[in-house]
Design an enzyme around this catalytic site. Structure first.
Site, short mmCIF file in Angstrom:
data_model
loop_
_atom_site.label_atom_id
_atom_site.label_comp_id
_atom_site.label_asym_id
_atom_site.label_seq_id
_atom_site.Cartn_x
_atom_site.Cartn_y
_atom_site.Cartn_z
N ASP A 100 0.86 -1.18 0.00
CA ASP A 100 0.00 0.00 0.00
C ASP A 100 0.90 1.23 0.00
O ASP A 100 1.65 1.45 0.96
CB ASP A 100 -0.91 -0.01 1.23
CG ASP A 100 -1.97 1.08 1.16
OD1 ASP A 100 -2.33 1.48 0.04
OD2 ASP A 100 -2.44 1.53 2.21
N HIS A 156 -6.99 -1.02 1.45
CA HIS A 156 -5.93 -1.88 0.88
C HIS A 156 -6.37 -3.34 0.89
O HIS A 156 -6.21 -4.07 -0.10
CB HIS A 156 -4.63 -1.69 1.67
CG HIS A 156 -3.49 -2.49 1.14
ND1 HIS A 156 -2.40 -2.83 1.92
CD2 HIS A 156 -3.26 -3.06 -0.08
CE1 HIS A 156 -1.56 -3.55 1.20
NE2 HIS A 156 -2.05 -3.70 -0.01
N ASP A 183 2.79 -7.81 7.52
CA ASP A 183 4.24 -7.80 7.31
C ASP A 183 5.04 -7.80 8.61
O ASP A 183 6.21 -7.40 8.64
CB ASP A 183 4.64 -6.60 6.46
CG ASP A 183 4.35 -5.27 7.13
OD1 ASP A 183 3.65 -5.28 8.18
OD2 ASP A 183 4.80 -4.22 6.63
N ASP A 184 4.41 -8.24 9.70
CA ASP A 184 5.13 -8.31 10.98
C ASP A 184 4.83 -9.65 11.67
O ASP A 184 4.64 -9.71 12.87
CB ASP A 184 4.76 -7.14 11.89
CG ASP A 184 3.26 -7.02 12.12
OD1 ASP A 184 2.50 -7.87 11.59
OD2 ASP A 184 2.84 -6.09 12.84
N ASP A 197 -14.94 -20.04 17.01
CA ASP A 197 -14.69 -18.73 17.60
C ASP A 197 -15.54 -17.69 16.86
O ASP A 197 -15.53 -17.63 15.64
CB ASP A 197 -13.19 -18.42 17.44
CG ASP A 197 -12.78 -17.07 18.01
OD1 ASP A 197 -13.65 -16.33 18.49
OD2 ASP A 197 -11.58 -16.76 17.99
N SER A 254 -1.19 0.48 14.93
CA SER A 254 -1.84 0.45 16.24
C SER A 254 -0.98 1.06 17.33
O SER A 254 -1.37 1.09 18.49
CB SER A 254 -2.19 -0.99 16.61
OG SER A 254 -1.02 -1.78 16.69
#
Length: 392
Positions: free
Chosen positions: A105, A149, A171-172, A220, A251
């Site tokens: 993005d 995105h 990406d983490d 869940d 965040s």
């Protein structure tokens, strides 16, 4: 003083010349715009053709892909590299089943350079320069950009490239050794049970002290907004198949130290295709889950949490409302968040976790959970012609 006709003619000629010059400039600019539009169209066609060729090289015609895997990236090249290296460690041997994409993005040059450095990955880029208008004051604009995105990337993979299933990674994240086996086995459940909305690799209460069995999975209510989930649920593992190492991001590190950093990433390679997952079919899971909740020792009173610490068996504690749930969750140290009447990891209002990494389970039970499970179990029993009424 009156002007002569000669002066007027000169002025008219000058104005005409200026008009003609401006018109020529306008025509030239319009022609330039047309050429640029044509070049953009040709470039777009070229990019689409390259993408299709890239996808074809990743997809083996003799092997139907289980799912496309897309890494959502933006502006963290170092995080992206760590994530991709973790994926490739286990994806290479199953690349034809799980073709890999990176969707960026924005225009961060380092991220694009890093993404394009992997020959085995298809690169996609989302460019959206439109201003963002939040629904409520104070909301983070970044979340709106992320949502747009996601929508774009999913449209690319589901509609443009015609994949039946998509696995989304940020990406983490690092993945577990059995990540791809887990999703391949779960794909069959997803296809055969329309009450399952999706399959997750994540357990919000997957911290080391709250998990025990790497083979176990649950239902869940993961997407908790009623208008979104429409009575469908997620499948999630007890022990996470992804680990989120991203302390810095949109965040702003919220919850990282308390909830994300202590997550246990599964390190056992479970052969999921050899596992019997039939217990996760809706009717079987409801009956067994209801029996498990019913057989747990009920604890009451303001000291119920203290009593739970001194028990050597599965226990259940009822919460009355959101405030009561948050109070009990805080005492145990699990996620307190609540959305649209549903706490994180809940199924039919029941939140389950292990006690201090042991076999023991703690069930936090909503005020209507037992009646929901009793009614649903009775319904399934009647539907299957079973005369045994399971009493919870």
């Amino acid at each position: 003083m009156a002007r002569s006709p000669c002066d007027l003619r000169i002025l008219l000629l000058a104005a005409a010349a200026a008009f003609i010059y401006i018109q020529e400039k306008i025509v030239a600019l319009e022609e330039m715009k047309i050429r640029q539009d044509e070049e953009r169209v040709h470039l777009k066609i070229l990019i689409q053709d390259l993408e299709k060729r890239s996808v074809r090289t990743l997809v083996n015609n003799n092997v139907a892909p289980v799912a496309a895997v897309v890494v959502m990236a933006c502006n963290r090249p170092d995080y992206l590299q760590r994530t991709v290296e973790s994926i490739l460690k286990y994806q290479t041997s199953v690349a034809s089943k799980f073709p890999l994409f990176i969707s960026q993005d924005g225009i961060n040059g380092e991220v694009k350079k890093k993404a394009l450095s992997y020959n085995e990955i298809t690169y996609m880029q989302h460019l959206d320069l439109e201003p963002v208008h939040t629904e409520r004051p104070g909301e983070l604009i970044a979340y709106y950009k992320i949502a747009k995105h996601y929508k774009w990337a999913l449209d690319e993979l589901f509609i443009k490239h015609n994949f039946a299933r998509v696995i989304i990674l940020e990406d983490d994240m690092e993945i577990a050794p059995d990540f791809f086996d887990y999703f391949e086995a779960a794909a069959k459940l997803l296809d055969n049970d329309k009450t399952i909305m999706a399959v997750s690799s994540w357990n919000d209460n997957g911290q080391k002290q709250f998990v025990y069995d790497p083979n176990f999975t649950y239902w869940d209510d993961w997407v908790r907004l009623k208008e979104v989930h429409r009575d469908r649920q997620f499948i999630r593992p007890e022990v996470c198949r992804t680990y989120n190492f991203g302390e810095h991001g949109s965040s702003m590190g919220q919850f990282f130290r308390q909830y994300l950093e202590p997550i246990k990433l599964n390190d056992a390679h479970i052969k999921w295709n050899s596992e019997d997952l039939s217990y996760l079919k809706e009717d079987k899971f409801l009956i067994q889950f209801g029996k498990d909740v019913a057989s747990a020792t009920p604890l009451h009173g303001s000291d119920a949490v203290l009593k739970a610490h001194n028990m050597d068996a599965d226990v259940r504690i009822q919460y009355n409302d959101q405030e009561d749930f948050e109070r009990i969750a805080r005492q145990f140290g699990i996620f307190e968040e609540w959305k649209d009447g549903i706490p994180r990891t809940a199924y039919k209002g029941v939140v389950v976790f292990r006690y201090k990494s042991s076999r023991r389970r703690i069930y936090l039970v909503g005020p209507d959970s037992l009646s929901q499970l009793r009614f649903l179990n009775w319904t399934f029993a009647r539907m299957k012609g079973n005369e045994i009424l399971i009493d919870i």
